[in-house]
Design a protein around this motif. Sequence first.
Motif, PDB file in Angstrom:
ATOM      1  N   LEU A 191       8.611  17.656 -34.579  1.00  0.00           N
ATOM      2  CA  LEU A 191       8.476  19.070 -34.945  1.00  0.00           C
ATOM      3  C   LEU A 191       9.630  19.907 -34.386  1.00  0.00           C
ATOM      4  CD1 LEU A 191       4.602  19.367 -34.494  1.00  0.00           C
ATOM      5  CD2 LEU A 191       5.851  19.720 -36.642  1.00  0.00           C
ATOM      6  N   ILE A 192      10.107  19.524 -33.214  1.00  0.00           N
ATOM      7  CA  ILE A 192      11.251  20.248 -32.636  1.00  0.00           C
ATOM      8  C   ILE A 192      12.519  19.928 -33.426  1.00  0.00           C
ATOM      9  CG2 ILE A 192      12.766  20.421 -30.602  1.00  0.00           C
ATOM     10  CD1 ILE A 192      10.155  19.909 -28.898  1.00  0.00           C
ATOM     11  N   LYS A 193      12.745  18.638 -33.677  1.00  0.00           N
ATOM     12  CA  LYS A 193      13.940  18.227 -34.436  1.00  0.00           C
ATOM     13  C   LYS A 193      13.982  18.883 -35.811  1.00  0.00           C
ATOM     14  CE  LYS A 193      14.712  13.589 -32.599  1.00  0.00           C
ATOM     15  NZ  LYS A 193      14.383  12.183 -32.902  1.00  0.00           N
ATOM     16  N   ALA A 194      12.818  18.951 -36.468  1.00  0.00           N
ATOM     17  CA  ALA A 194      12.783  19.480 -37.833  1.00  0.00           C
ATOM     18  C   ALA A 194      12.734  21.010 -37.870  1.00  0.00           C
ATOM     19  CB  ALA A 194      11.585  18.890 -38.581  1.00  0.00           C
ATOM     20  N   GLY A 195      12.630  21.650 -36.705  1.00  0.00           N
ATOM     21  CA  GLY A 195      12.663  23.113 -36.668  1.00  0.00           C
ATOM     22  C   GLY A 195      11.334  23.791 -36.934  1.00  0.00           C
ATOM     23  N   PHE A 196      10.230  23.111 -36.642  1.00  0.00           N
ATOM     24  CA  PHE A 196       8.909  23.727 -36.810  1.00  0.00           C
ATOM     25  C   PHE A 196       8.434  24.417 -35.539  1.00  0.00           C
ATOM     26  CE2 PHE A 196       7.217  22.212 -40.922  1.00  0.00           C
ATOM     27  CZ  PHE A 196       8.220  21.310 -41.268  1.00  0.00           C
ATOM     28  N   VAL A 197       8.760  23.813 -34.395  1.00  0.00           N
ATOM     29  CA  VAL A 197       8.334  24.419 -33.133  1.00  0.00           C
ATOM     30  C   VAL A 197       9.485  24.435 -32.127  1.00  0.00           C
ATOM     31  CG1 VAL A 197       5.945  23.581 -33.459  1.00  0.00           C
ATOM     32  CG2 VAL A 197       7.459  22.339 -31.920  1.00  0.00           C
ATOM     33  N   TYR A 198       9.343  25.279 -31.138  1.00  0.00           N
ATOM     34  CA  TYR A 198      10.281  25.372 -30.019  1.00  0.00           C
ATOM     35  C   TYR A 198       9.454  25.205 -28.759  1.00  0.00           C
ATOM     36  CZ  TYR A 198      13.190  27.564 -26.459  1.00  0.00           C
ATOM     37  OH  TYR A 198      13.888  27.817 -25.313  1.00  0.00           O
ATOM     38  N   LYS A 199       9.959  24.384 -27.842  1.00  0.00           N
ATOM     39  CA  LYS A 199       9.188  24.145 -26.626  1.00  0.00           C
ATOM     40  C   LYS A 199       9.571  25.149 -25.553  1.00  0.00           C
ATOM     41  CE  LYS A 199       7.888  20.490 -23.429  1.00  0.00           C
ATOM     42  NZ  LYS A 199       8.081  19.078 -23.081  1.00  0.00           N
ATOM     43  N   GLU A 200       8.598  25.936 -25.129  1.00  0.00           N
ATOM     44  CA  GLU A 200       8.835  26.921 -24.071  1.00  0.00           C
ATOM     45  C   GLU A 200       8.763  26.233 -22.707  1.00  0.00           C
ATOM     46  OE1 GLU A 200       9.550  30.120 -24.689  1.00  0.00           O
ATOM     47  OE2 GLU A 200       9.721  30.544 -22.548  1.00  0.00           O
ATOM     48  N   MET A 201       7.721  25.432 -22.552  1.00  0.00           N
ATOM     49  CA  MET A 201       7.529  24.609 -21.342  1.00  0.00           C
ATOM     50  C   MET A 201       6.436  23.605 -21.680  1.00  0.00           C
ATOM     51  SD  MET A 201       5.327  27.181 -18.915  1.00  0.00           S
ATOM     52  CE  MET A 201       5.442  28.831 -19.570  1.00  0.00           C
ATOM     53  N   ALA A 202       6.160  22.696 -20.756  1.00  0.00           N
ATOM     54  CA  ALA A 202       5.146  21.678 -21.056  1.00  0.00           C
ATOM     55  C   ALA A 202       3.828  22.356 -21.431  1.00  0.00           C
ATOM     56  CB  ALA A 202       4.943  20.776 -19.845  1.00  0.00           C
ATOM     57  N   GLY A 203       3.295  21.982 -22.586  1.00  0.00           N
ATOM     58  CA  GLY A 203       2.005  22.532 -23.011  1.00  0.00           C
ATOM     59  C   GLY A 203       2.079  23.901 -23.661  1.00  0.00           C
ATOM     60  N   ALA A 204       3.299  24.436 -23.831  1.00  0.00           N
ATOM     61  CA  ALA A 204       3.434  25.759 -24.463  1.00  0.00           C
ATOM     62  C   ALA A 204       4.544  25.711 -25.514  1.00  0.00           C
ATOM     63  CB  ALA A 204       3.724  26.829 -23.414  1.00  0.00           C
ATOM     64  N   TYR A 205       4.156  25.842 -26.756  1.00  0.00           N
ATOM     65  CA  TYR A 205       5.092  25.718 -27.874  1.00  0.00           C
ATOM     66  C   TYR A 205       5.076  26.984 -28.725  1.00  0.00           C
ATOM     67  CZ  TYR A 205       5.014  20.778 -26.627  1.00  0.00           C
ATOM     68  OH  TYR A 205       5.110  19.591 -25.949  1.00  0.00           O
ATOM     69  N   CYS A 206       6.276  27.377 -29.174  1.00  0.00           N
ATOM     70  CA  CYS A 206       6.390  28.503 -30.104  1.00  0.00           C
ATOM     71  C   CYS A 206       6.390  27.939 -31.518  1.00  0.00           C
ATOM     72  CB  CYS A 206       7.711  29.240 -29.904  1.00  0.00           C
ATOM     73  SG  CYS A 206       8.060  29.626 -28.197  1.00  0.00           S
ATOM     74  N   TYR A 207       5.788  28.670 -32.428  1.00  0.00           N
ATOM     75  CA  TYR A 207       5.774  28.249 -33.831  1.00  0.00           C
ATOM     76  C   TYR A 207       6.814  29.045 -34.603  1.00  0.00           C
ATOM     77  CZ  TYR A 207       2.010  25.261 -32.618  1.00  0.00           C
ATOM     78  OH  TYR A 207       1.310  24.251 -32.028  1.00  0.00           O
ATOM     79  N   LEU A 208       7.767  28.326 -35.194  1.00  0.00           N
ATOM     80  CA  LEU A 208       8.878  28.933 -35.929  1.00  0.00           C
ATOM     81  C   LEU A 208       8.458  29.135 -37.390  1.00  0.00           C
ATOM     82  CD1 LEU A 208      11.594  26.664 -34.266  1.00  0.00           C
ATOM     83  CD2 LEU A 208      10.800  28.929 -33.549  1.00  0.00           C
ATOM     84  N   PRO A 209       9.311  29.769 -38.201  1.00  0.00           N
ATOM     85  CA  PRO A 209       8.884  30.052 -39.584  1.00  0.00           C
ATOM     86  C   PRO A 209       8.295  28.851 -40.346  1.00  0.00           C
ATOM     87  CG  PRO A 209      10.908  31.214 -39.113  1.00  0.00           C
ATOM     88  CD  PRO A 209      10.620  30.370 -37.896  1.00  0.00           C
ATOM     89  N   LEU A 210       8.912  27.683 -40.227  1.00  0.00           N
ATOM     90  CA  LEU A 210       8.344  26.514 -40.923  1.00  0.00           C
ATOM     91  C   LEU A 210       6.993  26.125 -40.314  1.00  0.00           C
ATOM     92  CD1 LEU A 210      11.431  24.113 -41.379  1.00  0.00           C
ATOM     93  CD2 LEU A 210      10.293  25.487 -43.136  1.00  0.00           C
ATOM     94  N   GLY A 211       6.915  26.187 -39.005  1.00  0.00           N
ATOM     95  CA  GLY A 211       5.686  25.813 -38.298  1.00  0.00           C
ATOM     96  C   GLY A 211       4.525  26.720 -38.634  1.00  0.00           C
ATOM     97  N   ILE A 212       4.822  28.008 -38.722  1.00  0.00           N
ATOM     98  CA  ILE A 212       3.790  28.994 -39.077  1.00  0.00           C
ATOM     99  C   ILE A 212       3.194  28.686 -40.451  1.00  0.00           C
ATOM    100  CG2 ILE A 212       3.466  31.376 -39.823  1.00  0.00           C
ATOM    101  CD1 ILE A 212       3.779  31.682 -37.101  1.00  0.00           C
ATOM    102  N   ARG A 213       4.060  28.273 -41.364  1.00  0.00           N
ATOM    103  CA  ARG A 213       3.556  28.019 -42.724  1.00  0.00           C
ATOM    104  C   ARG A 213       2.522  26.904 -42.710  1.00  0.00           C
ATOM    105  NH1 ARG A 213       6.904  30.537 -46.738  1.00  0.00           N
ATOM    106  NH2 ARG A 213       5.730  29.370 -48.282  1.00  0.00           N
TER     107      ARG A 213
END
Length: 418
Positions: free
Chosen positions: A26-48
């Motif tokens: 998911l990080i490689k494909a640009g769906f999420v960004y890792k803030e720290m262990a156990g905490a991920y941001c959802y990017l435009p693709l991830g939100i969809r």
Amino acid sequence: MKYSKLFSKTTKTVSEDEVSNNAQLLIKAGFVYKEMAGAYCYLPLGIRVLEKIKQIVREEMNKIGGEEFIMTSLQRKELWEKTDRWDDGKVDVWFKSALKNGTEVGFGWSHEEPISEMMKLYINSYRDLPVYVYQFQTKMRNELRAKSGIMRGREFVMKDMYSYSVSDEAHEEFYNKAKEAYLASFERLGLGDDTFFTFASGGAFTQFSHEFQTICDAGEDICYLHREKRIAVNEEVYNDEVLSQLGLKKEDLEQVKTAEVGNIFSFGSTKSEELDLCFTDEAGEKKPVILGSYGIGITRAMGVIVEKFHDENGIIWPENVAPFVVHIVSIAKDESDEAYKKAEELYNELNEKEIEVLWDDRIETRPGEKFADADLIGIPTRVVVSSKSLENGGYEVKKRNENDSQIVSKDELLKMVK
Ligand code: ATP
Ligand code: MG
């Protein structure tokens, strides 16, 4: 959406401390960004994807009479003290903080207590019942380990539903409907075949709680499946007595690793008694409300989908949850190129028809890199528009889960993606 406008790009590097397959992809494909262990941001693709999962679950909850609402994440200590669940020894995942004046508050890891307290205002008589409410909310849990990517977050999205009924019988009836709605949700999410109704520990009132466990190597649970009966027993309650009670034989069961995607349980009247949530029945008698609680791990389900549907090149989204239906890849020297114009025309037409489309409109990027990105992102249908495809009579269509491509006309293409 045009790829060139998307701020999140694919990336080849993922920090070494990310050990889970789902988060790496998911990080490689640009769906999420890792803030720290156990905490991920959802990017435009991830939100969809997240929104598609939520919408499926929402529709199923609405079908059984659920009303959507949203509670607060900040919670009052006194409520949880009433039910003896404030103590860190009793609940080991609390995140807690304090107001400026010193008043302690908790960040919601669950919502049974505050919602039941709220319902005291709205439930007084049998005429006010039943009530079925649900929300999608970010839960906070100070999990000891968070090594499973988005499958175990310290911050994660859950759908939690609560049922308030007049009697055990009325509760039972709704509980069974909720079970069916859960199975229908997982079916639509593409997890139907591998998700099993599971007997597990917990439940303040009944002997078992019921989980929905999906066969998944990255899961953290062990279950014993009866494939024909489509039920499973969590190892936490797996013993001779339970098996005979459920009419199961050891030799018919298969041990598998699973991920818990949902959990439903009955509180009976215990919680209502603790919180004094009562109603007057038809005879004017005061009675405690019967409570049920029903959770689905929305972000965990997304992680499980990625774990189950990928290959060495990337994600393979099931149709119902894919971020887009079509991924156009144009191969053109510049914007005046015929291939670019045809791609744009197709992009506009799909948008007009409200078919969700991502167009990789980049000019500078090599075709090989664009194909690799398309595989990584995992949209079900890829359409290449190039001078070669146009010479051959149209658009080169390839399904993400198939190896062969075919050249089709625009009409044929539109039929395929309708
Ligand atoms: P687990 O046993 O995996 O810790 P739980 O039994 O504590 O989960 P519940 O309180 O029943 O979980 O929560 C309902 C659903 O929320 C679970 O079935 C699961 O799908 C999801 N869930 C629970 N904890 C997490 C987490 N830390 N990250 C993501 N999803 C979670
Ligand atoms: Mg559970």
